[in-house]
Enzyme design. Structure first.
Site, short mmCIF file in Angstrom:
data_model
loop_
_atom_site.label_atom_id
_atom_site.label_comp_id
_atom_site.label_asym_id
_atom_site.label_seq_id
_atom_site.Cartn_x
_atom_site.Cartn_y
_atom_site.Cartn_z
N GLY A 8 0.85 -1.20 0.00
CA GLY A 8 0.00 0.00 0.00
C GLY A 8 0.87 1.24 0.00
O GLY A 8 1.51 1.56 1.01
N CYS A 272 -9.88 9.49 8.19
CA CYS A 272 -9.90 8.70 9.43
C CYS A 272 -11.07 8.95 10.37
O CYS A 272 -11.67 8.00 10.87
CB CYS A 272 -8.61 8.95 10.20
N PHE A 273 -11.35 10.24 10.65
CA PHE A 273 -12.24 10.51 11.79
C PHE A 273 -13.60 9.81 11.66
O PHE A 273 -14.01 9.06 12.55
CB PHE A 273 -12.43 12.02 11.97
C1 UDX Z 1 -6.09 12.65 11.86
C2 UDX Z 1 -5.35 12.52 13.20
O1 UDX Z 1 -4.98 13.84 13.65
C3 UDX Z 1 -4.11 11.65 13.04
O2 UDX Z 1 -3.48 11.44 14.29
C4 UDX Z 1 -4.53 10.30 12.45
O3 UDX Z 1 -3.38 9.50 12.21
C5 UDX Z 1 -5.31 10.49 11.17
O4 UDX Z 1 -6.43 11.36 11.38
P1 UDX Z 1 -5.75 14.06 9.64
O5 UDX Z 1 -7.09 13.55 9.27
O6 UDX Z 1 -4.64 13.96 8.66
O7 UDX Z 1 -5.23 13.33 10.96
O8 UDX Z 1 -5.86 15.63 10.00
P2 UDX Z 1 -6.28 16.47 11.30
O9 UDX Z 1 -5.28 17.53 11.46
O10 UDX Z 1 -6.53 15.63 12.48
O11 UDX Z 1 -7.63 17.17 10.84
C6 UDX Z 1 -8.82 16.45 10.61
C7 UDX Z 1 -9.96 17.38 10.27
O12 UDX Z 1 -10.35 18.15 11.40
C8 UDX Z 1 -9.63 18.41 9.17
O13 UDX Z 1 -10.73 18.55 8.30
C9 UDX Z 1 -9.38 19.68 9.94
O14 UDX Z 1 -9.60 20.85 9.19
C10 UDX Z 1 -10.39 19.54 11.07
N1 UDX Z 1 -10.06 20.33 12.28
C11 UDX Z 1 -8.91 20.07 12.95
C12 UDX Z 1 -10.95 21.29 12.72
O15 UDX Z 1 -12.01 21.52 12.11
N2 UDX Z 1 -10.64 21.99 13.86
C13 UDX Z 1 -9.50 21.77 14.58
O16 UDX Z 1 -9.30 22.44 15.61
C14 UDX Z 1 -8.60 20.78 14.11
P1 ADP Z 2 -3.97 5.38 3.46
O1 ADP Z 2 -4.46 6.78 3.61
O2 ADP Z 2 -4.39 4.49 4.61
O3 ADP Z 2 -2.52 5.27 3.15
P2 ADP Z 2 -4.62 4.98 0.64
O4 ADP Z 2 -5.96 4.74 0.07
O5 ADP Z 2 -3.92 6.27 0.34
O6 ADP Z 2 -4.77 4.75 2.22
O7 ADP Z 2 -3.63 3.79 0.19
C1 ADP Z 2 -3.93 2.45 0.16
C2 ADP Z 2 -3.18 1.82 -1.03
O8 ADP Z 2 -3.27 0.40 -0.93
C3 ADP Z 2 -3.74 2.19 -2.41
O9 ADP Z 2 -2.72 2.81 -3.18
C4 ADP Z 2 -4.16 0.82 -3.04
O10 ADP Z 2 -3.91 0.74 -4.43
C5 ADP Z 2 -3.28 -0.14 -2.25
N1 ADP Z 2 -3.78 -1.53 -2.20
C6 ADP Z 2 -5.02 -1.96 -1.87
N2 ADP Z 2 -5.07 -3.32 -1.88
C7 ADP Z 2 -3.83 -3.76 -2.21
C8 ADP Z 2 -3.23 -5.05 -2.37
N3 ADP Z 2 -3.94 -6.17 -2.18
N4 ADP Z 2 -1.93 -5.12 -2.74
C9 ADP Z 2 -1.21 -3.99 -2.94
N5 ADP Z 2 -1.70 -2.74 -2.77
C10 ADP Z 2 -2.99 -2.62 -2.42
#
Ligand code: UDX
Ligand code: ADP
Length: 481
Positions: A8, A272-273
């Site tokens: 990935g 993620c969230f």
């Molecule tokens: C999040 C977690 O922070 C990280 O630890 C985890 O590994 C993946 O998810 P990410 O989604 O990359 O990271 O960004 P983050 O900075 O957490 O922001 C998430 C969302 O919340 C964004 O849309 C951001 O604009 C919003 N946000 C953040 C707010 O609206 N207010 C804030 O005070 C902080």
């Molecule tokens: P993350 O934000 O968790 O890194 P992404 O969607 O950016 O997630 O990346 C996941 C990657 O995994 C994609 O580029 C996708 O093509 C790859 N992927 C999914 N299934 C497989 C697999 N079976 N073998 C190799 N790569 C894979």
């Protein structure tokens, strides 16, 4: 030489492995993916993801001890440690639809590892997975092991996009979960030795497998909860005349609360969230804990409410209709310093405005037209499949949407501006020039609280800023449908 392979090459796998390669020159790191365009981009001058500092790290190690390849099986077969960082979309059909994680890609990766392995391996969960995934993966591996030993670890990633390289260089903590058996402990130590190249050992936390898996979901749920809490306050601030920035600052100075993640916004986005909270909700329901499930569900409900509230503010302020009106959308990424649009609040806001027949002119410094059109046509949760399985960009709503490469171009002749991402350049636009080029009355709806409200009002704009005292124009216009 220790060999690491990461399956990935996405937002997590790519940057994490690049930093491991940089910090551990004696380890060979291969990042593999089924997507040929993605791997080609990793091997080119235009990396597939925009992340400050990433180019530099990749340039330093690519071709030395960092390799990007589509030869998944070869690199997995050769590796001592295999990280798995593949997509884990939310299920859209069947048991747990709308909440549970779809482990299709994980399962196929695990089966492939079992198939091609000829030596013992440590298999590391890197992508967020629901609690107890390790157990399922362990079963797949051990039932197909042909005399080979697989030890599974959970090593969730906490990097945030936009600051990924800084987060990886200096993480608050690295978390490694493993079985409490001699093999499990040995594997934990092997992975700890990798991180110990640059992370102080007291920041490397070792736990059991389930604690590590649950900690990742819990951390994201707590962070998202803070944003929903402050966003809930923002609605009350607008109703009462309080200023949410002042409230955030006041509560954030309490050392028990702390100042971070208290910025009111149009809503949180990112890969993620929402997904992790839905997973958490599903796990609670499966374990007979509906009260706990409902508690966390509310964090997502408030986030949806905040996005709806924003759309309603726009429409109600503009005489209850945006039909045929040009609205400039400034920013489309889910936060600044990334080109990532997964679950960005801009999607829901744009869809809401399109539903009211607005004409949108969208500008984001890092997001392509193709991506924006695809996002606006995609069904909920479809984004989290490998790119080649996602729908192609359609042409159907192209009459209502244009994507431009300049903020001034986007705002020309617009009736209103919606700021969706807090890119620094939106703070420093020449707002007098912007005003002169817009239809009147000219509206600014600031979903990220980046503009100087006082200055813009002096120029003549009608300004809506999340959680700030309302413009007289907006006071009698209801924001809740
Ligand atoms: C999040 C977690 O922070 C990280 O630890 C985890 O590994 C993946 O998810 P990410 O989604 O990359 O990271 O960004 P983050 O900075 O957490 O922001 C998430 C969302 O919340 C964004 O849309 C951001 O604009 C919003 N946000 C953040 C707010 O609206 N207010 C804030 O005070 C902080
Ligand atoms: P993350 O934000 O968790 O890194 P992404 O969607 O950016 O997630 O990346 C996941 C990657 O995994 C994609 O580029 C996708 O093509 C790859 N992927 C999914 N299934 C497989 C697999 N079976 N073998 C190799 N790569 C894979």
């Amino acid at each position: 030489m220790v060999k690491i392979c990461c399956i990935g090459a996405g937002y997590v796998g790519g940057p994490t492995m690049a930093v491991i390669a940089l910090k551990c020159p004696e380890i060979e790191v291969a990042v593999v993916d089924i997507s040929t365009p993605r791997i080609s981009a990793w091997n080119s001058d235009h990396l597939p993801i925009y992340e400050p500092g990433l180019d530099d790290v990749v340039k330093q190690c690519r071709g030395k001890n960092l390799f990007f390849s589509t030869d998944v099986e070869k690199h997995v077969a050769e590796a001592d440690i295999v990280f798995v960082s593949v997509n884990t979309p939310t299920k859209t059909q069947g048991l747990g639809a709308g909440k549970a994680a779809d482990l299709t890609y994980w399962e196929s990766a695990a089966r492939m590892i079992a198939d091609v392995s000829k030596s013992d391996k440590i298999v590391v969960e890197k992508s967020t997975v629901p609690v107890k995934t390790a157990e399922a993966i362990e079963r797949i591996l051990t039932h197909n092991r042909k005399g080979i030993n697989f030890t599974i670890l959970s090593n969730p990633e906490f990097l945030a996009e936009g600051t990924a390289i800084a987060d990886l260089f200096k993480p608050d903590r690295v978390l490694i979960g493993g079985r409490e058996t001699p093999e499990g402990q040995k594997a934990i130590h092997a992975l700890r030795d990798v991180y110990a190249h640059w992370v102080p050992v007291d920041r490397i936390l070792c736990t059991n497998l389930w604690s590590a898996e649950l900690s990742k979901l819990a951390a994201n749920a707590f962070l998202a909860q803070r944003i929903s809490s402050v966003n809930a306050m923002s609605a009350l601030c607008e109703a009462t005349g309080a200023d949410v920035s002042q409230v955030s600052h006041s509560i954030g100075t309490d050392s028990r609360i702390g100042p971070k993640f208290l910025n009111a916004s149009v809503g949180f986005g990112g890969s993620c969230f929402q997904k992790d909270i839905l997973n958490l909700v599903y796990i609670c329901e499966c374990n007979g804990l509906p009260e706990v499930a409902n508690y966390w569900k509310q964090v997502i409900k408030v986030n949806d409410y905040q996005k709806n509230r924003f759309v309603n503010r726009v429409v109600s302020s503009m005489f209850n209709t945006v039909s045929g009106k040009k609205i400039a959308i400034l920013g489309f990424a889910f936060k600044k310093d990334t080109g990532d649009t997964r679950e960005t609040p801009a999607i829901d806001v744009c869809k809401g405005l399109l539903g009211d027949k607005a004409k949108l002119s969208i500008y984001d410094p890092q997001v392509s037209e193709d991506q924006i059109l695809r996002d606006l046509a995609m069904k909920k949760f479809d984004w989290d499949h490998p790119a080649h399985l996602q729908p192609l960009s359609p042409t159907s709503n192209k009459q209502q949407i244009s994507v431009v490469w300049d903020a001034y171009e986007a705002i020309k002749d617009a009736h209103g501006i919606c700021i969706m991402t807090e890119w620094d350049e939106f703070k420093n636009l020449d707002y007098q020039k912007v005003y002169d080029n817009m239809q009147k009355p000219a509206f600014v709806f600031d979903g990220r609280n980046v503009v100087d409200v006082k200055k813009l009002r002096e120029i003549g704009f009608i300004v809506y800023s999340i959680g700030k005292p309302l413009d007289a124009w907006l006071k009698d216009m209801p924001a809740v449908a």
